[in-house]
Motif scaffolding. Structure first.
Motif, short mmCIF file in Angstrom:
data_model
loop_
_atom_site.label_atom_id
_atom_site.label_comp_id
_atom_site.label_asym_id
_atom_site.label_seq_id
_atom_site.Cartn_x
_atom_site.Cartn_y
_atom_site.Cartn_z
N VAL A 21 -12.99 10.67 -12.13
CA VAL A 21 -12.42 11.09 -10.85
C VAL A 21 -12.52 9.96 -9.83
O VAL A 21 -13.56 9.31 -9.68
CB VAL A 21 -13.14 12.34 -10.32
N ALA A 22 -11.41 9.73 -9.11
CA ALA A 22 -11.36 8.68 -8.10
C ALA A 22 -12.35 8.96 -6.98
O ALA A 22 -12.60 10.11 -6.62
CB ALA A 22 -9.94 8.57 -7.53
N ASP A 23 -12.92 7.90 -6.42
CA ASP A 23 -13.88 8.05 -5.32
C ASP A 23 -13.21 8.56 -4.05
O ASP A 23 -13.76 9.39 -3.32
CB ASP A 23 -14.57 6.72 -5.03
N LYS A 24 -12.00 8.06 -3.77
CA LYS A 24 -11.26 8.46 -2.58
C LYS A 24 -9.80 8.67 -2.93
O LYS A 24 -9.25 8.00 -3.80
CB LYS A 24 -11.38 7.40 -1.48
N VAL A 25 -9.17 9.59 -2.20
CA VAL A 25 -7.75 9.88 -2.43
C VAL A 25 -7.06 10.03 -1.08
O VAL A 25 -7.60 10.64 -0.16
CB VAL A 25 -7.56 11.17 -3.25
N SER A 26 -5.88 9.44 -0.96
CA SER A 26 -5.06 9.60 0.24
C SER A 26 -3.70 10.16 -0.16
O SER A 26 -3.31 10.10 -1.32
CB SER A 26 -4.87 8.26 0.94
N THR A 27 -3.01 10.71 0.82
CA THR A 27 -1.65 11.17 0.54
C THR A 27 -0.73 10.73 1.67
O THR A 27 -1.06 10.89 2.85
CB THR A 27 -1.61 12.71 0.36
N PRO A 28 0.42 10.13 1.35
CA PRO A 28 0.82 9.78 -0.01
C PRO A 28 0.05 8.57 -0.53
O PRO A 28 -0.48 7.78 0.26
CB PRO A 28 2.31 9.44 0.15
N LEU A 29 0.01 8.44 -1.84
CA LEU A 29 -0.64 7.28 -2.44
C LEU A 29 0.23 6.04 -2.32
O LEU A 29 -0.27 4.92 -2.14
CB LEU A 29 -0.94 7.55 -3.92
N LEU A 30 1.54 6.28 -2.39
CA LEU A 30 2.47 5.16 -2.43
C LEU A 30 3.84 5.62 -1.96
O LEU A 30 4.26 6.74 -2.25
CB LEU A 30 2.53 4.63 -3.87
N ASN A 31 4.55 4.75 -1.26
CA ASN A 31 5.88 5.08 -0.78
C ASN A 31 6.80 3.88 -0.96
O ASN A 31 6.55 2.80 -0.42
CB ASN A 31 5.84 5.49 0.69
N LEU A 32 7.85 4.06 -1.75
CA LEU A 32 8.85 3.02 -2.00
C LEU A 32 10.12 3.44 -1.28
O LEU A 32 10.65 4.53 -1.51
CB LEU A 32 9.09 2.91 -3.51
#
Length: 353
Positions: A21-32
């Motif tokens: 499991v990742a230590d930290k998560v953000s949303t969105p992770l990525l935006n193209l």
């Protein structure tokens, strides 16, 4: 709920692992956004690409060979700079990237354990050995150099390194190449439990059906959501290939060659449909057996069944379980052979799915 439920891969499977499991998560992770992707300025492979990845997104990329699926993944991971547009990444983004060329980047003189010790210098050796054991690197095999490893073993080691790294975005480009049936099933189960975002390119229809929620079509310079299922995509691909054929009817050696090529391709496609149907039928039969085994496990977990009055009933259930397990092993071997034949035929046709 839309994902296909998988029973434990095997009762005696040598593989048992998770993506940490990742230590930290953000949303969105990525935006193209409004991106042009490719190798040469002015000649993009993909144009006007808009793609946002959030935790829990599960996207399979479909499309003809050479349409840009790998180009998209390479652009996201940073191997290819954008020709235009913007790529915004979360400060907490951790990418786990698997592609076949990465197998060649493993240190041939280093053992699986040494590969892990280089990236986890503060971790106890036994913890690393236990984790590697889930990928069936045990005992002496854990200490042997990668030099003499098979393609499947190298792929397992590459996946183990990714799983250890606590990614919150997985970019997987043909991850099941070289993997045997046991490992394919274990990977499917690990991906079902993965909580981050997942972008997948794969020939393995079973992996797509069991782990993906969304299908995206990469074709004709565009990336867009595909509204149908895999069967709809097969029909789309056939229509696409018909549209790509030249309409020149003039008699010439080239025309004769093209006609022969079309006839050969048509013969292969004629073989493809029943083989695909047969493979899907075997998958359904395996699913049914796994459901029956799950039901039996629930029954056998009842302590009252082991009391003397239930002796005959217990024997009956155990006999049924043995028969189902034997049938499962034979059916899985048949399914794997059918799947390999299907993938070979698809590769000859230039199909990705």
């Amino acid at each position: 709920e839309r994902m296909e439920e998988l029973a434990p891969a095997h009762f005696d499977s040598p593989f048992d692992f998770i993506f940490r499991v990742a230590d930290k998560v953000s949303t969105p992770l990525l935006n193209l956004n409004e991106a042009e992707l490719g190798y040469n300025v002015g000649q993009p492979v993909l144009s006007n690409v808009k793609l946002q990845l959030v935790p829990g997104a599960r996207i399979a990329l479909l499309g003809p060979n050479g349409a840009g699926k790998s180009t998209l993944i390479k652009s996201i991971v940073g191997d290819l700079p954008l020709l235009a547009g913007d790529l915004t990444c979360s400060e907490n983004l951790v990418i786990g990237y698997f592609a076949q060329h990465q197998l060649d980047s493993l240190d041939p003189k280093a053992s699986p354990l040494l590969h892990f010790q280089r990236i986890a210098q503060d971790e106890r050796e036994q913890v690393l050995r236990n984790f590697l054991g889930g990928f069936n690197f045990r005992g002496k095999r854990c200490d042997e150099p990668v030099l003499n490893f098979s393609g499947g073993e190298k792929a397992r080691l590459a996946l183990a390194l990714i799983a250890w790294g606590k990614p919150n975005l997985l970019l997987l480009d043909e991850p099941t190449n070289h993997l045997d049936l046991e490992m394919r099933q274990a990977l499917s189960m690990a991906l079902q439990d993965f909580s981050g975002a997942l972008l997948l390119v794969s020939h393995d229809r079973h992996l797509i059906k069991s782990t993906m929620d969304e299908l995206y079509l990469v074709a004709e310079g565009r990336v867009q959501e595909f509204a149908g299922d895999l069967e709809d995509y097969s029909k789309w691909l056939n229509d696409y290939r018909l549209r790509q054929r030249p309409d020149n009817d003039a008699a010439s050696p080239d025309k004769v060659d093209r006609r022969a090529q079309r006839q050969a391709a048509a013969a292969l496609r004629k073989q493809l449909a029943p083989l695909r149907k047969h493979t899907d039928t075997l998958e359904k039969q395996l699913d049914n057996i796994q459901k029956e085994l799950q039901a039996l496990e629930t029954i056998l977990a009842d302590n009252s069944l082991y009391e003397q009055p239930q002796k005959d009933q217990l024997r009956q259930h155990l006999s049924q379980q043995t028969n189902l397990l034997q049938k499962q092993v034979k059916l899985e071997e048949t399914w794997l052979n059918s799947l390999e034949a299907l993938e070979l035929l698809q590769s000859e046709l230039g199909e990705d799915i």
